[in-house]
Design an enzyme around this catalytic site. Structure first.
Site, PDB file in Angstrom:
ATOM      1  N   TYR A  58      -4.617  -4.921 -23.316  1.00 25.73           N
ATOM      2  CA  TYR A  58      -5.708  -5.676 -23.017  1.00 25.73           C
ATOM      3  C   TYR A  58      -6.804  -5.726 -23.924  1.00 25.73           C
ATOM      4  O   TYR A  58      -7.209  -6.685 -24.632  1.00 25.73           O
ATOM      5  CB  TYR A  58      -6.357  -5.430 -21.612  1.00 25.73           C
ATOM      6  CG  TYR A  58      -5.837  -6.492 -20.434  1.00 25.73           C
ATOM      7  CD1 TYR A  58      -6.024  -7.851 -20.698  1.00 25.73           C
ATOM      8  CD2 TYR A  58      -5.178  -5.741 -19.407  1.00 25.73           C
ATOM      9  CE1 TYR A  58      -5.489  -8.652 -19.672  1.00 25.73           C
ATOM     10  CE2 TYR A  58      -4.694  -6.683 -18.335  1.00 25.73           C
ATOM     11  CZ  TYR A  58      -5.363  -8.162 -18.134  1.00 25.73           C
ATOM     12  OH  TYR A  58      -4.695  -8.785 -17.500  1.00 25.73           O
TER      13      TYR A  58
ATOM     14  N   ASN B 227       0.497 -10.429  -7.383  1.00 27.03           N
ATOM     15  CA  ASN B 227       0.209  -9.073  -7.905  1.00 27.03           C
ATOM     16  C   ASN B 227       0.054  -9.312  -9.316  1.00 27.03           C
ATOM     17  O   ASN B 227       0.247 -10.301  -9.917  1.00 27.03           O
ATOM     18  CB  ASN B 227       1.465  -8.244  -7.542  1.00 27.03           C
ATOM     19  CG  ASN B 227       1.659  -7.786  -6.092  1.00 27.03           C
ATOM     20  OD1 ASN B 227       2.606  -7.281  -5.718  1.00 27.03           O
ATOM     21  ND2 ASN B 227       0.808  -8.038  -5.451  1.00 27.03           N
ATOM     22  N   HIS B 228      -0.467  -8.127  -9.848  1.00 28.94           N
ATOM     23  CA  HIS B 228      -0.654  -8.092 -11.223  1.00 28.94           C
ATOM     24  C   HIS B 228       0.188  -6.782 -11.927  1.00 28.94           C
ATOM     25  O   HIS B 228       0.008  -5.641 -11.337  1.00 28.94           O
ATOM     26  CB  HIS B 228      -2.060  -7.919 -11.559  1.00 28.94           C
ATOM     27  CG  HIS B 228      -2.442  -7.953 -12.993  1.00 28.94           C
ATOM     28  ND1 HIS B 228      -2.232  -7.000 -13.963  1.00 28.94           N
ATOM     29  CD2 HIS B 228      -3.431  -8.741 -13.608  1.00 28.94           C
ATOM     30  CE1 HIS B 228      -2.500  -7.277 -15.225  1.00 28.94           C
ATOM     31  NE2 HIS B 228      -3.495  -8.517 -15.172  1.00 28.94           N
ATOM     32  N   ALA B 229       0.973  -7.089 -13.118  1.00 24.50           N
ATOM     33  CA  ALA B 229       1.686  -6.057 -13.350  1.00 24.50           C
ATOM     34  C   ALA B 229       0.982  -4.541 -13.832  1.00 24.50           C
ATOM     35  O   ALA B 229       1.559  -3.470 -13.511  1.00 24.50           O
ATOM     36  CB  ALA B 229       2.423  -6.473 -14.667  1.00 24.50           C
ATOM     37  N   ARG B 282       4.207   0.574  -5.858  1.00 24.27           N
ATOM     38  CA  ARG B 282       3.432  -0.582  -5.212  1.00 24.27           C
ATOM     39  C   ARG B 282       4.000  -1.012  -4.074  1.00 24.27           C
ATOM     40  O   ARG B 282       3.163  -1.367  -2.981  1.00 24.27           O
ATOM     41  CB  ARG B 282       3.645  -1.593  -6.322  1.00 24.27           C
ATOM     42  CG  ARG B 282       2.762  -2.983  -6.079  1.00 24.27           C
ATOM     43  CD  ARG B 282       3.235  -3.951  -7.184  1.00 24.27           C
ATOM     44  NE  ARG B 282       3.164  -3.861  -8.379  1.00 24.27           N
ATOM     45  CZ  ARG B 282       1.954  -4.292  -9.042  1.00 24.27           C
ATOM     46  NH1 ARG B 282       0.945  -4.774  -8.585  1.00 24.27           N
ATOM     47  NH2 ARG B 282       1.937  -3.915 -10.304  1.00 24.27           N
TER      48      ARG B 282
END
Lengths: 403, 403
Positions: A58, B227-229, B282
């Site tokens: 990121y 969701n977000h990786a 998760r």
């Protein structure tokens, strides 16, 4: 050749995604970005996984062409360094929660008093008004609050977060648009001004067409999978092997499609001849088209559809996107030298200017890489710099510590 | 108060979505937009359903603050009108397929020879280079070709087109960013230049984080639903009634969440204490959280989560977005007077400038509403205007036809 914003200096106290995405736009345009980071960890995105050469992907994505200086913004001496930069700076950007910039001594009125040519930008989650302005927020939360999520996904499946950060990146672009307009206007008025944007407002704007369609018809927009409420055929279709996308927005394109599919009888078929009829008979139309498409492979169809002038495509996965001929031709991925990462490639901005080209000239900086050079340029004496390091007011990247 | 681009004149020969979205940005900023439309039907978006007061919602959405003139661009006399406007105009925008502007006599080199201060913007589907530049394309097709579609949707469901036109609107914003930078630069250099952007390049840029993550790790990004990786917990969770979104991006926020859920034992639990462990576990984490959340209603949880400082939200549907308190507070929907539509409300741009505010002062024009006034301003005699109408070179909205 220098970029269009050559000579503009940006003081950037933003972190994470939206703020740094905004200042990257100005950076690629040739502005000087002084990225101010907090001591020890710096921008949180440096540690957001996955890592590449020790830096978060990121962070790498949105911080090229910037200079990093580490300043403890809570210390008086730290604040003075920022005030000094603001005095002859052009743009100041913050993405704190509402009220925090004021609390730290970096509110708009305070900085404007130091430099009335300053363009001051606030990029927040919910904006500077309303009850929610005090709330923290992320891209996905704003997607939920602005209705985007409710219309994203397959018809019968669950909702999905849009798979790319449209609100982080979109609000960054709106901030850049506001700053650029304010810089242009400053050449006429001689004065700076305040620019405000937010993830939430960006989300409301993205959904604009759906908001209007609902106000016009009273029909609630729903998830459409790969289809589009207003057009048919429009979406993904099965072939002999993988799915392909076909998009038909008017009757003459539909006639062309019928020719490619060798179903010219559909052109005059009252169920399919007009877009409105096609939208009403979407299911029948889609299954009729798939029946034809299933006779050949995706690649074979794409070739025929392209020759026939039909907007169409394979649904590319990420690895194929990187190597696709059009990605190559447009040179969207730029090789960037980085001390710790071999083969670093970064996407350039998707806009080009013929006389003042955008360039990537500096890899994303290490934490505090430019602390010393920035302070030296401001005329701070070496002894003072050493003293500030010892006090913890500033921090220097280990590679640049003098012995 | 006038907008930041007061005094700038834009000659706009774009149609449909991306081009008019671009010039709307400049329009709201106070530039004068001369929207050139083809005879009879004008901009295709005028008839893209659903309609409201006889006008397509798509058209209404992105054409306020503009003036409409109808010109047959294929006629010599029509071309001369455009050349005359270009001579003292500031910006020219086209969104034809590659080569079409040149073919019509409106290529960059032609117009630059008339006015070297002109900023000329091309907004296309695939860009000005590469094999695909000849192809037609839409938002959804470019979503497929740039990889966005492949990562948009629920984990086990089909792919989905992003439910809002991120590439039409995004490429419009990149075009505006390029034009604004070129206008700023012109105040230094005295010269205009060419600006280029496309839907495809915008799509590649949106997916940038995923492209980098794949290059860094070799792990192919996939659809993640809500969701977000990189983070957990992050996504939609069931409660006693409807789903809510929760976004946790770091360990201290996770600790706050545990307090709200009254599961402070998780803070030190090695399966959950660090983000990396939470991402790995998760499924267990998500189901454990849902077990707690199912004991109360969505509204009850949102109140507690907000008090606890946790980024969270109900997943709002479009009708609720229109009436939500934050939409009201931020005044994102502006009442616009329209002769045929009572209660027309349009979303303002999601950016605000304190000293040169953006405003909506003119409803989306009828086809040819401003043909006469624009030509009169250019000094064209009434007799000539009448003659041009008779020849079909220009067209006048019936309301404005002189008897």
């Amino acid at each position: 050749m220098p970029g269009p914003l050559q000579g503009i200096r940006v003081i950037d106290i933003t972190t994470n995604i939206s703020g740094p995405s905004l200042t990257m736009i100005l950076a690629d345009m040739g502005a000087e970005i002084i990225k101010i980071e907090k001591p020890k960890i710096g921008d949180d995105s440096r540690k957001m996984g996955p890592l590449w050469g020790g830096e978060g992907v990121y962070y790498l994505h949105i911080n090229r062409n910037k200079r990093s200086i580490v300043i403890d913004l809570k210390s008086e001496e730290g604040k003075e360094i920022v005030y000094d930069l603001v005095k002859d700076g052009d743009v100041f950007v913050e993405n704190f929660r509402f009220g925090k910039a004021e609390q730290l001594g970096f509110g708009y009125e305070t900085l404007k008093a130091l430099n009335d040519e300053l363009v001051y930008c606030s990029l927040s989650a919910y904006g500077q008004v309303g009850e929610k302005r005090h709330k923290p927020g992320y891209d996905a939360i704003a997607q939920a609050e602005s209705g985007i999520m409710s219309i994203n996904g397959t018809k019968d499946g669950g909702v999905a977060r849009v798979g790319v950060s449209v609100l982080d990146q979109g609000s960054a672009m709106w901030g850049a648009i506001g700053i650029l307009a304010a810089l242009y206007n400053r050449t006429q008025s001689g004065k700076g001004q305040r620019v405000e944007t937010s993830l939430f407002e960006t989300g409301i704007f993205w959904t604009g067409y759906h908001l209007l369609a609902y106000m016009a018809t009273g029909v609630e927009p729903v998830k459409m999978g790969t289809n589009h409420a207003s057009f048919a055929p429009y979406g993904a279709f099965e072939t002999k092997d993988e799915q392909i996308m076909i998009g038909i927005s008017n009757d003459s394109l539909f006639a062309k499609l019928c020719k490619v599919l060798e179903r010219e009888d559909w052109i005059a078929d009252s169920r399919f001849s007009k877009n409105l009829a096609r939208v009403q008979n979407r299911e029948l139309l889609n299954s009729s088209i798939e029946e034809v498409l299933k006779t050949k492979s995706a690649n074979a169809w794409i070739e025929q559809l392209e020759n026939g002038g039909i907007p169409s495509s394979i649904i590319l996965k990420i690895p194929s996107v990187i190597t696709s001929p059009q990605t190559e031709s447009t040179q969207m991925l730029i090789d960037v030298d980085h001390p710790n990462i071999e083969n670093l490639r970064l996407p350039r901005l998707p806009v080009q200017l013929s006389e003042t080209p955008l360039e990537i000239t500096k890899s994303p900086p290490f934490l505090g890489e430019d602390t010393i050079s920035i302070l030296e340029e401001r005329g701070v004496a070496p002894d003072t710099i050493r003293e500030l390091v010892e006090k913890g007011v500033i921090q220097v990247h280990s590679k640049y510590v003098e012995n």
